[in-house]
Scaffold this motif. Sequence first.
Motif, PDB file in Angstrom:
ATOM      1  N   ASN A 249      77.937  10.396  44.680  1.00  0.00           N
ATOM      2  CA  ASN A 249      78.240  11.422  45.692  1.00  0.00           C
ATOM      3  C   ASN A 249      80.031  11.809  45.405  1.00  0.00           C
ATOM      4  N   ASN A 250      80.397  12.148  43.806  1.00  0.00           N
ATOM      5  CA  ASN A 250      81.404  12.310  44.103  1.00  0.00           C
ATOM      6  C   ASN A 250      82.299  11.542  44.348  1.00  0.00           C
ATOM      7  N   GLU A 251      82.508  10.241  45.079  1.00  0.00           N
ATOM      8  CA  GLU A 251      83.710   9.219  45.601  1.00  0.00           C
ATOM      9  C   GLU A 251      83.840   8.298  44.533  1.00  0.00           C
TER      10      GLU A 251
END
Length: 287
Positions: A249-251
């Motif tokens: 999740n883009n983390e």
Amino acid sequence: MFEFEIFREEVLTDYTKKRNEGTLPTSLENPSPANLRNYALYLYCKGLNKEDRIVFEEYFNSNVKVDDLEKAIKTTELGKLKSVQNFLNGTTRNPDEIIAKLLAVLIDFKPRPFVEWRKSFQQHQQVEFKTSDRIEYAQKDNNIVQSQPFKPTVIAKPKKKNGLNKILVISAASLSFATLCYMTVSQLKTDGCMYWDGTKYIEIDCKEEIRHAEKLVLNPIDLVHFRKITQTDTLQEKHVNKVWYSKINNEVEFFTSAGRHPINKERTLKPATWYMIKKYRTSYPTK
């Protein structure tokens, strides 16, 4: 495709490593579209094996209705090779599969083609799973009889180091020790359990209730050396392929060892490239 994503990252990592070591041909050290096309033509004239030729034909002949591969390479518009250049300089992170396959040929990445790399990858995964199964079996088997009393090995204390280097040194030493004696440890703790506290695994009694985390079977290796790197500003180029990362999740999170994400266990950690370290670490001091 999960496996191809790993293949693509390994090809790019191999390119970066060879460039830093100065083992690439000049045309690939400065990968302009013209240099890429010229080097591809050089490899064709030098001779391609069957698998590499298939890759060349798919890339260079896909939009050109000619039977002569050499002519197809020579007449390929330079703009088409811009996609390969963008992949190498990090502008494009998810190029078409054929671009990663072509780069594998250009830099002599091994094993290749992708089907051969996948066989090797799957075999490696099977070894990891079998090792994990043996650890869990030993931990659950209450009938194991210890042939000799356990004698802990005395290890000289390393010199004090700060930050990430200290964690990596301790992890490397601990991994070696844990690998040699995990059977003995499991015999002593047949009912051991652990849980992930957000940065590391914590050992607990299996009868203890844990409401805020998942209770896991004790894995002595992960317990000793698997850590989340919280001070990412300490990451440098020397840590390439020595730390691992996940992007969910883009983390992005960095860890001190390979394996699966401690929470999202369906995700396998990947070796960190210099591109990923530079992009996702926090600001590094310029002293």
